[in-house]
Motif scaffolding. Structure first.
Motif, PDB file in Angstrom:
ATOM      1  N   VAL A 261      -4.783  15.734  -9.764  1.00  0.00           N
ATOM      2  CA  VAL A 261      -5.422  16.512  -8.696  1.00  0.00           C
ATOM      3  C   VAL A 261      -5.246  15.808  -7.352  1.00  0.00           C
ATOM      4  CG1 VAL A 261      -7.658  17.302  -7.813  1.00  0.00           C
ATOM      5  CG2 VAL A 261      -7.060  17.672 -10.201  1.00  0.00           C
ATOM      6  N   ILE A 262      -5.425  14.492  -7.331  1.00  0.00           N
ATOM      7  CA  ILE A 262      -5.249  13.727  -6.089  1.00  0.00           C
ATOM      8  C   ILE A 262      -3.815  13.836  -5.596  1.00  0.00           C
ATOM      9  CG2 ILE A 262      -5.203  11.383  -5.138  1.00  0.00           C
ATOM     10  CD1 ILE A 262      -7.637  10.798  -6.965  1.00  0.00           C
ATOM     11  N   ALA A 263      -2.847  13.731  -6.503  1.00  0.00           N
ATOM     12  CA  ALA A 263      -1.438  13.827  -6.111  1.00  0.00           C
ATOM     13  C   ALA A 263      -1.114  15.209  -5.555  1.00  0.00           C
ATOM     14  CB  ALA A 263      -0.545  13.504  -7.308  1.00  0.00           C
ATOM     15  N   ILE A 264      -1.627  16.244  -6.183  1.00  0.00           N
ATOM     16  CA  ILE A 264      -1.400  17.604  -5.682  1.00  0.00           C
ATOM     17  C   ILE A 264      -2.030  17.776  -4.306  1.00  0.00           C
ATOM     18  CG2 ILE A 264      -2.000  20.039  -6.063  1.00  0.00           C
ATOM     19  CD1 ILE A 264      -1.654  19.463  -9.086  1.00  0.00           C
ATOM     20  N   TYR A 265      -3.221  17.230  -4.116  1.00  0.00           N
ATOM     21  CA  TYR A 265      -3.876  17.311  -2.809  1.00  0.00           C
ATOM     22  C   TYR A 265      -3.069  16.571  -1.744  1.00  0.00           C
ATOM     23  CZ  TYR A 265      -7.403  16.973   0.821  1.00  0.00           C
ATOM     24  OH  TYR A 265      -8.067  17.063   2.015  1.00  0.00           O
ATOM     25  N   MET A 266      -2.517  15.403  -2.103  1.00  0.00           N
ATOM     26  CA  MET A 266      -1.719  14.641  -1.148  1.00  0.00           C
ATOM     27  C   MET A 266      -0.473  15.413  -0.731  1.00  0.00           C
ATOM     28  SD  MET A 266      -2.033  10.650  -2.365  1.00  0.00           S
ATOM     29  CE  MET A 266      -0.382  10.654  -2.859  1.00  0.00           C
TER      30      MET A 266
ATOM     31  N   ILE B  42      -2.333  -1.473   0.492  1.00  0.00           N
ATOM     32  CA  ILE B  42      -1.370  -1.609   1.590  1.00  0.00           C
ATOM     33  C   ILE B  42      -0.594  -0.313   1.790  1.00  0.00           C
ATOM     34  CG2 ILE B  42       0.773  -2.783   2.268  1.00  0.00           C
ATOM     35  CD1 ILE B  42      -0.447  -5.313   0.918  1.00  0.00           C
ATOM     36  N   VAL B  43      -0.155   0.298   0.687  1.00  0.00           N
ATOM     37  CA  VAL B  43       0.582   1.561   0.792  1.00  0.00           C
ATOM     38  C   VAL B  43      -0.324   2.649   1.363  1.00  0.00           C
ATOM     39  CG1 VAL B  43       1.722   3.373  -0.549  1.00  0.00           C
ATOM     40  CG2 VAL B  43       2.232   0.979  -1.022  1.00  0.00           C
TER      41      VAL B  43
ATOM     42  N   TRP C 158       5.290   9.080  -0.216  1.00  0.00           N
ATOM     43  CA  TRP C 158       6.095   9.269  -1.424  1.00  0.00           C
ATOM     44  C   TRP C 158       5.933   8.104  -2.393  1.00  0.00           C
ATOM     45  CZ3 TRP C 158       6.853  13.966  -2.239  1.00  0.00           C
ATOM     46  CH2 TRP C 158       7.058  14.843  -1.180  1.00  0.00           C
ATOM     47  N   LEU C 159       5.762   6.890  -1.871  1.00  0.00           N
ATOM     48  CA  LEU C 159       5.511   5.754  -2.757  1.00  0.00           C
ATOM     49  C   LEU C 159       4.160   5.891  -3.445  1.00  0.00           C
ATOM     50  CD1 LEU C 159       6.549   3.090  -3.858  1.00  0.00           C
ATOM     51  CD2 LEU C 159       5.548   1.955  -1.880  1.00  0.00           C
ATOM     52  N   LEU C 160       3.163   6.357  -2.717  1.00  0.00           N
ATOM     53  CA  LEU C 160       1.846   6.581  -3.311  1.00  0.00           C
ATOM     54  C   LEU C 160       1.905   7.675  -4.370  1.00  0.00           C
ATOM     55  CD1 LEU C 160      -0.917   5.327  -2.946  1.00  0.00           C
ATOM     56  CD2 LEU C 160      -1.465   7.080  -1.306  1.00  0.00           C
ATOM     57  N   LEU C 161       2.680   8.718  -4.114  1.00  0.00           N
ATOM     58  CA  LEU C 161       2.872   9.766  -5.126  1.00  0.00           C
ATOM     59  C   LEU C 161       3.584   9.213  -6.363  1.00  0.00           C
ATOM     60  CD1 LEU C 161       3.784  12.844  -2.949  1.00  0.00           C
ATOM     61  CD2 LEU C 161       1.814  12.592  -4.431  1.00  0.00           C
ATOM     62  N   CYS C 162       4.551   8.329  -6.164  1.00  0.00           N
ATOM     63  CA  CYS C 162       5.234   7.699  -7.306  1.00  0.00           C
ATOM     64  C   CYS C 162       4.262   6.848  -8.125  1.00  0.00           C
ATOM     65  CB  CYS C 162       6.411   6.851  -6.831  1.00  0.00           C
ATOM     66  SG  CYS C 162       7.786   7.808  -6.212  1.00  0.00           S
ATOM     67  N   ILE C 163       3.385   6.110  -7.429  1.00  0.00           N
ATOM     68  CA  ILE C 163       2.387   5.301  -8.131  1.00  0.00           C
ATOM     69  C   ILE C 163       1.463   6.197  -8.948  1.00  0.00           C
ATOM     70  CG2 ILE C 163       0.368   3.811  -7.802  1.00  0.00           C
ATOM     71  CD1 ILE C 163       1.850   2.582  -5.383  1.00  0.00           C
ATOM     72  N   CYS C 164       1.008   7.295  -8.351  1.00  0.00           N
ATOM     73  CA  CYS C 164       0.135   8.245  -9.074  1.00  0.00           C
ATOM     74  C   CYS C 164       0.860   8.843 -10.271  1.00  0.00           C
ATOM     75  CB  CYS C 164      -0.352   9.346  -8.135  1.00  0.00           C
ATOM     76  SG  CYS C 164      -1.565   8.807  -6.941  1.00  0.00           S
ATOM     77  N   SER C 165       2.100   9.242 -10.075  1.00  0.00           N
ATOM     78  CA  SER C 165       2.874   9.839 -11.177  1.00  0.00           C
ATOM     79  C   SER C 165       3.073   8.842 -12.305  1.00  0.00           C
ATOM     80  CB  SER C 165       4.227  10.320 -10.669  1.00  0.00           C
ATOM     81  OG  SER C 165       4.068  11.258  -9.656  1.00  0.00           O
ATOM     82  N   LEU C 166       3.369   7.613 -11.941  1.00  0.00           N
ATOM     83  CA  LEU C 166       3.558   6.576 -12.956  1.00  0.00           C
ATOM     84  C   LEU C 166       2.272   6.343 -13.747  1.00  0.00           C
ATOM     85  CD1 LEU C 166       5.498   4.481 -14.157  1.00  0.00           C
ATOM     86  CD2 LEU C 166       4.689   2.879 -12.427  1.00  0.00           C
ATOM     87  N   LEU C 167       1.141   6.343 -13.067  1.00  0.00           N
ATOM     88  CA  LEU C 167      -0.134   6.166 -13.757  1.00  0.00           C
ATOM     89  C   LEU C 167      -0.414   7.312 -14.727  1.00  0.00           C
ATOM     90  CD1 LEU C 167      -2.433   4.853 -10.905  1.00  0.00           C
ATOM     91  CD2 LEU C 167      -1.697   3.608 -12.924  1.00  0.00           C
ATOM     92  N   VAL C 168      -0.100   8.537 -14.301  1.00  0.00           N
ATOM     93  CA  VAL C 168      -0.314   9.682 -15.185  1.00  0.00           C
ATOM     94  C   VAL C 168       0.574   9.570 -16.420  1.00  0.00           C
ATOM     95  CG1 VAL C 168      -0.014  12.186 -15.381  1.00  0.00           C
ATOM     96  CG2 VAL C 168      -1.134  11.222 -13.378  1.00  0.00           C
TER      97      VAL C 168
END
Length: 140
Positions: free
Chosen positions: A76-81, A21-22, A35-45
């Protein structure tokens, strides 16, 4: 996803649905979704690296290795985003915030496959493509 559904892991299903959904709103050009998707990625890392650091003696070498690879890929995905301007294909409509408009761009390719018949409408359409506009190029 199929394995998650078969296992009936509601937590994992909820995480996947939330992320989908995000991502939908992110593609629509919503900055909050980015930014929410970046937070999700950061949390996973953070979770993956924390798991490896805290439990490395109890985890198999394969699991540690795969977790670190997954953390690197997510990074890498977060940096690309963050750095890519091409991810948002839509932009918010200035007249209505609930709608999204496609971004105007000249960088796209659309292939059109025609199976012409003897109809007059087909001939008119082919005539239009070849003579009345400049962007169409016949491949063969």
């Amino acid at each position: 996803m199929a394995l998650v559904i078969i296992a009936r892991d509601r937590w994992a299903i909820g995480q996947i649905l939330l992320t989908v959904i995000v991502m939908y709103f992110f593609i629509q050009g919503r900055k909050w979704a980015k930014w929410l998707l970046l937070c999700i990625c950061s949390l996973l890392v953070v979770i993956l690296i924390g798991m490896v650091l805290a439990l490395s003696s109890k985890l198999s070498t394969t699991l540690v290795f795969r977790s670190l690879i997954m953390a690197a890929l997510i990074t890498v995905i977060a940096i690309y985003m963050v750095t890519s301007k091409d991810l948002n294909r839509c932009q918010p409509d200035p007249k209505d915030d609930k709608k999204a408009l496609p971004k105007p761009t000249s960088r796209y390719l659309e292939l059109l496959t025609l199976f012409p018949d003897k109809a007059a409408s087909t001939n008119r359409f082919l005539q239009f493509l070849t003579s009345e506009q400049d962007d169409f190029k016949q491949l063969w």
